[in-house]
Design a protein around this motif. Structure first.
Motif, PDB file in Angstrom:
ATOM      1  N   TYR A  19      46.294  12.682 -19.342  1.00  0.00           N
ATOM      2  CA  TYR A  19      45.427  11.208 -19.507  1.00  0.00           C
ATOM      3  C   TYR A  19      46.572  10.007 -19.571  1.00  0.00           C
ATOM      4  CZ  TYR A  19      41.674  14.002 -21.393  1.00  0.00           C
ATOM      5  OH  TYR A  19      40.734  14.770 -21.662  1.00  0.00           O
ATOM      6  N   TYR A  20      47.840  10.207 -19.332  1.00  0.00           N
ATOM      7  CA  TYR A  20      48.817   9.081 -19.458  1.00  0.00           C
ATOM      8  C   TYR A  20      48.235   7.812 -18.851  1.00  0.00           C
ATOM      9  CZ  TYR A  20      52.835   6.522 -18.828  1.00  0.00           C
ATOM     10  OH  TYR A  20      53.742   5.163 -19.111  1.00  0.00           O
ATOM     11  N   PHE A  21      47.879   8.031 -17.492  1.00  0.00           N
ATOM     12  CA  PHE A  21      47.802   6.911 -16.596  1.00  0.00           C
ATOM     13  C   PHE A  21      46.322   6.073 -17.070  1.00  0.00           C
ATOM     14  CE2 PHE A  21      50.413   8.677 -13.715  1.00  0.00           C
ATOM     15  CZ  PHE A  21      51.501   7.789 -13.441  1.00  0.00           C
ATOM     16  N   SER A  22      45.355   6.944 -17.438  1.00  0.00           N
ATOM     17  CA  SER A  22      44.111   6.296 -17.888  1.00  0.00           C
ATOM     18  C   SER A  22      44.517   5.627 -19.110  1.00  0.00           C
ATOM     19  CB  SER A  22      42.953   7.466 -18.113  1.00  0.00           C
ATOM     20  OG  SER A  22      42.810   8.038 -16.932  1.00  0.00           O
ATOM     21  N   ASP A  23      45.103   6.112 -20.076  1.00  0.00           N
ATOM     22  CA  ASP A  23      45.388   5.595 -21.439  1.00  0.00           C
ATOM     23  C   ASP A  23      46.188   4.098 -21.248  1.00  0.00           C
ATOM     24  OD1 ASP A  23      44.126   7.531 -22.821  1.00  0.00           O
ATOM     25  OD2 ASP A  23      45.862   8.478 -23.626  1.00  0.00           O
ATOM     26  N   LEU A  24      47.287   4.419 -20.483  1.00  0.00           N
ATOM     27  CA  LEU A  24      47.993   3.435 -20.142  1.00  0.00           C
ATOM     28  C   LEU A  24      47.404   2.138 -19.513  1.00  0.00           C
ATOM     29  CD1 LEU A  24      51.226   2.460 -19.926  1.00  0.00           C
ATOM     30  CD2 LEU A  24      51.117   3.042 -17.474  1.00  0.00           C
ATOM     31  N   ILE A  25      46.510   2.285 -18.545  1.00  0.00           N
ATOM     32  CA  ILE A  25      45.726   1.360 -17.966  1.00  0.00           C
ATOM     33  C   ILE A  25      44.627   0.744 -19.088  1.00  0.00           C
ATOM     34  CG2 ILE A  25      43.852   0.537 -16.243  1.00  0.00           C
ATOM     35  CD1 ILE A  25      45.399   2.943 -14.477  1.00  0.00           C
ATOM     36  N   ALA A  26      44.129   1.542 -19.645  1.00  0.00           N
ATOM     37  CA  ALA A  26      43.105   1.124 -20.962  1.00  0.00           C
ATOM     38  C   ALA A  26      43.683   0.241 -21.878  1.00  0.00           C
ATOM     39  CB  ALA A  26      42.378   2.465 -21.502  1.00  0.00           C
ATOM     40  N   THR A  27      44.969   0.735 -22.244  1.00  0.00           N
ATOM     41  CA  THR A  27      45.690  -0.175 -23.428  1.00  0.00           C
ATOM     42  C   THR A  27      46.144  -1.528 -22.554  1.00  0.00           C
ATOM     43  OG1 THR A  27      46.349   1.910 -24.324  1.00  0.00           O
ATOM     44  CG2 THR A  27      47.682   0.052 -24.959  1.00  0.00           C
ATOM     45  N   ALA A  28      46.403  -1.413 -21.409  1.00  0.00           N
ATOM     46  CA  ALA A  28      47.000  -2.722 -20.594  1.00  0.00           C
ATOM     47  C   ALA A  28      45.623  -3.716 -20.754  1.00  0.00           C
ATOM     48  CB  ALA A  28      47.338  -2.487 -19.557  1.00  0.00           C
ATOM     49  N   ILE A  32      39.946   8.310 -20.943  1.00  0.00           N
ATOM     50  CA  ILE A  32      40.897   8.034 -21.903  1.00  0.00           C
ATOM     51  C   ILE A  32      41.138   9.320 -22.518  1.00  0.00           C
ATOM     52  CG2 ILE A  32      40.720   5.740 -21.854  1.00  0.00           C
ATOM     53  CD1 ILE A  32      39.453   5.778 -24.685  1.00  0.00           C
ATOM     54  N   SER A  33      42.284   9.589 -23.097  1.00  0.00           N
ATOM     55  CA  SER A  33      42.413  10.761 -24.206  1.00  0.00           C
ATOM     56  C   SER A  33      41.799  10.812 -25.418  1.00  0.00           C
ATOM     57  CB  SER A  33      43.981  10.909 -24.320  1.00  0.00           C
ATOM     58  OG  SER A  33      44.237   9.872 -25.447  1.00  0.00           O
ATOM     59  N   PRO A  34      41.391  12.021 -25.732  1.00  0.00           N
ATOM     60  CA  PRO A  34      40.610  12.064 -27.112  1.00  0.00           C
ATOM     61  C   PRO A  34      41.579  11.315 -28.177  1.00  0.00           C
ATOM     62  CG  PRO A  34      40.556  14.135 -26.219  1.00  0.00           C
ATOM     63  CD  PRO A  34      41.403  13.456 -25.275  1.00  0.00           C
ATOM     64  N   ALA A  35      42.665  11.164 -28.419  1.00  0.00           N
ATOM     65  CA  ALA A  35      43.407  10.509 -28.977  1.00  0.00           C
ATOM     66  C   ALA A  35      43.313   9.062 -29.117  1.00  0.00           C
ATOM     67  CB  ALA A  35      44.937  11.073 -29.240  1.00  0.00           C
ATOM     68  N   LEU A  36      43.297   8.533 -28.151  1.00  0.00           N
ATOM     69  CA  LEU A  36      43.029   7.008 -27.791  1.00  0.00           C
ATOM     70  C   LEU A  36      41.606   6.650 -28.225  1.00  0.00           C
ATOM     71  CD1 LEU A  36      44.260   4.407 -27.169  1.00  0.00           C
ATOM     72  CD2 LEU A  36      43.767   4.706 -24.737  1.00  0.00           C
ATOM     73  N   ALA A  37      40.881   7.569 -27.820  1.00  0.00           N
ATOM     74  CA  ALA A  37      39.384   7.310 -28.079  1.00  0.00           C
ATOM     75  C   ALA A  37      39.091   7.277 -29.707  1.00  0.00           C
ATOM     76  CB  ALA A  37      38.323   8.452 -27.468  1.00  0.00           C
TER      77      ALA A  37
END
Length: 398
Positions: free
Chosen positions: A264-273, A381-386
């Protein structure tokens, strides 16, 4: 199906992209890249080289291309981004059954809209072959999350220093993989942007307009652009780039071929950006210097103004949002935005992640509810970020 194989093809270089291979082959054959692409089955009737083929080529297309270019199918496939599909999730959103990508590749951070490059890499070791045909245009440079060369410790360039224009600009739904592909005779490392000049016409009073290629050798770009970035900031961005490259490597996958738990790293990284862009200056605390903060500040100001105007006029077309969602072309800026997102994510454990990203999510919803909802409720995105971006917004436990 092509009936004749190329008489003088080339062996692909290590890490070379499809566009780079076509440029080198066209130069060797003294043809335009469009003509070579047509011969190997990669061009349309308008001699436009389908940008979608950079992501992956359909089975029939890759078979014809490999046969005509005197390559194995494995060599041909290695020129595409298919190798990163398992480790870089945004690429999975791009269709492989169409010659066009449209704007989805840029909006989803799947493929960079304009070309970045490292002049030192293009310069190579100065061998006769490299001088004749150029070093490889690296495939990895087409990914929006690649903004630096860790080998040469420099940020990638994205503008030609002579004409100050971006390279390989993809415009509209029918964009071409190579800029001005009908131009023949240019070295593979020369800028292909078209310059419009006016000159006096001795036979008439009016001036004559002349269009000529820029022709700047991009392997001869100096390192002056890095001088404005302090060494400490450059070290910070290079460390992030090295970590990103590790996540992109095939070793980031489990033995059974599935993406490892950190997929999930890249999906989380882009979402947070995206959240940092929407809520700036809330995310400024995640950057280590005023210099990097200033880069992001100058970038987000017009974007936030555009988003505010859209919120006030709900009838504007959704396409107007695209400019706010694509990755920045400037390498320093892109690196700074991703660096802030990376610090905000930390180790992505819910207990520590929640206090960092909840303020971003809450403010993002306040400024642009639809845009923020698309980020925080994305299935990518990851469940944690969601969970971290949802709890206080809806006033309920997760």
């Amino acid at each position: 199906m092509a009936t004749q194989r190329l008489s003088r093809s080339l062996t692909p270089l290590e890490g070379e992209s499809l566009s780079g291979f076509l440029l080198r082959t066209a130069y060797r054959l003294e043809r335009s890249p469009a003509r070579v692409a047509e011969l190997v089955g990669l061009a349309s009737r308008q001699r436009r080289i389908a940008h979608a083929y950079l992501r992956a080529m359909p089975e029939g297309v890759i078979r014809e291309f490999a046969l005509t270019a005197r390559l194995t199918e494995r060599e041909a496939d290695a020129l595409t981004l298919r190798r990163f599909i398992q480790t870089y999730p945004p690429l999975r959103k791009i269709r492989t059954d169409s010659r066009t990508i449209g704007n989805s590749a840029a909006v989803n951070w799947a493929v960079a809209g304009s070309g970045r490059f490292c002049p030192d890499c293009l310069r190579g070791d100065g061998t006769a072959v490299e001088e004749a045909f150029g070093e490889a245009w690296q495939l990895v440079w087409h990914l929006p999350v690649i903004f630096a060369c860790v080998q040469h410790r420099r940020l990638l360039e994205h503008l030609c220093p002579a004409c100050c224009q971006p390279l390989e600009v993809a415009r509209g739904k029918r964009n071409s993989l190579i800029n001005n592909p009908r131009l023949a005779g240019l070295h593979p490392l020369q800028c292909r942007n078209i310059l419009t000049r006016t000159r006096d016409n001795p036979l008439h009073c009016a001036k004559r307009i002349q269009s000529v290629p820029c022709g700047m050798r991009l392997d001869r770009v100096s390192r002056d652009s890095d001088s404005t970035l302090p060494d400490s900031d450059l070290d910070h961005l290079l460390a992030l780039q090295l970590r990103i490259l590790e996540y992109l490597s095939p070793q980031a996958q489990a033995r059974d071929g599935s993406v490892r738990p950190d997929g999930y790293y890249f999906s989380d990284l882009i979402a947070t950006a995206h959240l940092i862009k929407l809520t700036w200056p809330l995310g400024a605390e995640f950057l280590p210097s005023a210099r990097l903060q200033g880069l992001v500040q100058a970038y987000v100001e017009p974007l936030l103004a555009q988003i505010t105007a859209q919120q006030q006029n709900q009838r504007q077309k959704a396409a107007d949002n695209r400019g706010t969602k694509i990755a920045p072309s400037d390498s320093a800026l892109c690196g700074a935005l991703l660096a802030a997102a990376d610090v905000a994510l930390g180790n992505r454990e819910l207990l520590t992640l929640r206090p960092r990203v909840q303020p971003l999510a809450r403010e993002a919803y306040r400024r642009a509810r639809s845009y923020a909802g698309g980020i925080c409720r994305s299935i990518d995105i990851s469940p944690a970020l969601a969970r971290a971006t949802t709890w206080r917004i809806h006033r309920m436990p997760v």
